[in-house]
Write an enzyme that holds these catalytic residues in place. Sequence first.
Site, short mmCIF file in Angstrom:
data_model
loop_
_atom_site.label_atom_id
_atom_site.label_comp_id
_atom_site.label_asym_id
_atom_site.label_seq_id
_atom_site.Cartn_x
_atom_site.Cartn_y
_atom_site.Cartn_z
N CYS A 50 0.75 -1.04 -0.06
CA CYS A 50 0.22 -0.09 -0.07
C CYS A 50 0.94 1.26 0.19
CB CYS A 50 -0.87 0.16 1.37
SG CYS A 50 -1.73 -1.63 1.38
N GLU A 56 4.15 -12.08 -15.40
CA GLU A 56 3.59 -11.07 -14.52
C GLU A 56 2.88 -10.00 -15.50
OE1 GLU A 56 6.31 -9.25 -12.10
OE2 GLU A 56 8.01 -9.21 -13.47
N LYS A 104 8.91 -12.25 -16.29
CA LYS A 104 8.47 -10.92 -16.99
C LYS A 104 7.20 -11.26 -17.75
CE LYS A 104 10.31 -8.99 -15.19
NZ LYS A 104 11.24 -8.92 -14.20
N ARG A 156 2.51 1.23 -5.84
CA ARG A 156 2.64 0.32 -4.78
C ARG A 156 1.40 -0.55 -4.49
NH1 ARG A 156 6.92 1.84 -0.91
NH2 ARG A 156 5.57 0.79 0.72
N HIS A 173 13.16 -34.19 -18.94
CA HIS A 173 12.55 -34.97 -17.93
C HIS A 173 11.12 -34.36 -17.40
CE1 HIS A 173 16.76 -36.37 -17.05
NE2 HIS A 173 17.20 -35.26 -17.46
N ASN A 214 -0.42 0.46 6.09
CA ASN A 214 0.24 -0.63 5.17
C ASN A 214 0.81 -1.67 6.18
OD1 ASN A 214 1.76 -1.86 3.29
ND2 ASN A 214 3.54 -0.36 3.44
N GLY A 215 0.65 -2.85 5.85
CA GLY A 215 1.09 -3.90 6.76
C GLY A 215 -0.05 -5.05 6.84
N TRP A 259 -3.19 -2.14 -1.58
CA TRP A 259 -3.01 -3.67 -2.34
C TRP A 259 -3.59 -4.58 -1.23
CZ3 TRP A 259 -0.68 -8.09 -0.90
CH2 TRP A 259 -0.15 -9.14 -2.01
N GLU A 301 14.03 -15.64 -15.47
CA GLU A 301 13.56 -14.04 -15.39
C GLU A 301 12.90 -13.73 -16.69
OE1 GLU A 301 13.61 -11.85 -13.38
OE2 GLU A 301 13.61 -10.09 -14.51
N LYS A 315 4.68 -2.85 -6.37
CA LYS A 315 6.09 -2.98 -6.64
C LYS A 315 7.02 -3.48 -5.33
CE LYS A 315 9.56 -1.66 -8.76
NZ LYS A 315 10.03 -2.67 -9.66
O1 M6R Z 1 12.31 -5.01 -4.12
P1 M6R Z 1 12.72 -6.49 -4.20
O2 M6R Z 1 13.89 -6.83 -5.09
O3 M6R Z 1 13.20 -7.11 -3.13
O4 M6R Z 1 11.49 -7.22 -4.86
C1 M6R Z 1 11.52 -8.53 -4.98
C2 M6R Z 1 10.40 -8.95 -5.72
O5 M6R Z 1 9.24 -8.88 -5.30
C3 M6R Z 1 10.54 -8.61 -7.36
O6 M6R Z 1 11.58 -8.74 -7.86
C4 M6R Z 1 9.14 -8.82 -8.08
O7 M6R Z 1 9.28 -10.43 -8.50
C5 M6R Z 1 9.04 -8.14 -9.48
N1 M6R Z 1 7.70 -7.90 -9.77
C6 M6R Z 1 9.68 -8.73 -10.53
O8 M6R Z 1 9.48 -8.38 -11.89
#
Ligand code: M6R
Length: 615
Positions: free
Chosen positions: A2, A495, A492, A27, A511, A101-102, A75, A488, A610
């Site tokens: 949040c 997500e 990408k 966020r 496998h 937030n939390g 969020w 990665e 984020k």
């Molecule tokens: O801020 P951080 O690097 O600790 O975040 C880790 C993950 O939450 C972050 O990399 C997330 O997987 C991204 N959305 C990937 O694109």
Amino acid sequence: MCGIVGYLGPKPAYPILIDGLKRLEYRGYDSAGVATLETDGELRIEKKQGKVANLESHIGANLPQGTVGIGHTRWATHGPPSDVNAHPHAGGKGRIAVIHNGIIENYEALRGLLTHRGHDLVSETDTEVLAHFIEEVQTSTGLDLPDAVRTALKEVIGAYALVVLDQTQPDRLIAARKSSPLVIGVGQDNEFFVGSDATPIVAHTKNVVYLEDEEVATMTRSGELTIRTISDAAVTPAIQAIELEIASLEKAGYDHFMLKEIFEQPKSIRDSIRGRVRLQSGEVHMSGIDDHWDVWSKAQRILILGCGTSWHAGLVAEYLFEGLARIPVEVEYASEFRYRNPIVRNSDVVIAISQSGETADTLAAIRLAKEHGAHVFGVCNVVGSSIARETHAGAYTHAGPEIGVASTKAFTAQVAVLTVMAMHLGKRLGTLDDATFMRLMTGLDNIPGLVQKVLNNAAPVEHIAEKFARAENALYLGRGFQFPVALEGALKLKEISYIHAEGYPAAEMKHGPIALIDEAMPVVFIATQDEVYEKVVSNIQEVKARGGQILAVVTEGDTKVRSLVDHVVEIPKVHNALAPLLTVVPMQLLSYHIALMRGCNVDQPRNLAKSVTVE
Ligand code: M6R
């Protein structure tokens, strides 16, 4: 997670709050809301499900006028996105408003207590419980607001960053934190700003105070900032100047933050190695390692902790540290590490990787590693973040603010810094010969220019994206240094485009995943010319024999793979330890274009946020 913003000062609060909410929307974007104390004494709360734009249309022309207020982007954790679950939440008498937030872990017990005492809670959130509880404590004890907040928080278990506005106290704003970040901006003319990070503050002031865990701050209209801990110890506010520039938070003409951040990579990599790679003297510098050489020189093991993309950067680092410095490495999901009674010795060095520096799982994992006596080194992007402050030493990545939820430039900056670390260790430990060291140093120095070249030649990626945009599944395969890049690439794609994608080591395909391959399955191979190239070629043959559509990222001039696959993207030839910095770029662009073609919100994909500050 949040986003939090607050204002107290001489100006109308609403424009500052709404501008702050727009900057914080990365966020969380399930709902947005504001609460202001109006000139007639009314506590006005406006909130709406959806984006900040929905809140603005809901408010229309009847703008709040008060000069103190709070705002929130949510969020969702407790209760789905809805108007009623949106923050701010009012206490039972409608006198106080709270944003948070939390996660309040004992919210059910508190809810039961409040219901027993006649409170009528209307939302499903833990935050509304907090608002009622603070009001209940205040009413039943007659304590002044800051003391009532501190007394209430003594009973609260969980994580919070919160701001409280009280209708009877138009000249005060209260903020508190535990395990979720909170920043107070100290402006001119007795103004205060509050933010869950510095982004809503930096347009107004660069002077900030980072609240620490269990601190409660009281800001007054006469310009006083007092901080006391929950257990009532006085704390002197430490004002720091932040370097964040407002221009770095804008899209700068790009359609999306993600695209801007992909194109910023030549600069962000350069900034991350600047001063560390010194070509002229043939040296690399890493003071965070040198200052603790007694620990590093005796390290028996490096344990790397991170989540998501940062975990992938950690996997690249596993190859780097083992290959160049010959130290055994284990890479752990921070979230798993903390709950499995891990074996950590004081001869271990722990590297925590995090863009935000606020990821709750990573933060908790490093606290655990510290308790076990390990030396913890942070690789963070956000200056002054919790992880940066709680680690024994570290290296910032200097990627600049990353706003797009999908991490791009943070990954390459992390890999660049981790490469410098591995080279430095290898050199000092004597495990890396001078010729390879020099080759890597020159190679790393050339990387920003080569990333620019990959970007300049990236037009075909958009055409390839058209072929894959309607797929519902995809496989990403690579070996060695390119295995983490495959992971990665898959992350990408899933997500931001919501296509189910998996990354695998290419040899693992036979496998199990090979059963998935048919004409409808796009397979992305990272097939650069390195020591496993011929092996990857064999894996490509296996997919081709089963009709999969293949895109391969290859080294410039490659003819063998080109003759086998449907589409190729070329990257310049570099040392295989540096190749992830180039091969990941077409992966990022492919996801971006596919997501756009599918009509997805690239910068704010569904269900994500984020900075993941809850478990
Ligand atoms: O801020 P951080 O690097 O600790 O975040 C880790 C993950 O939450 C972050 O990399 C997330 O997987 C991204 N959305 C990937 O694109």
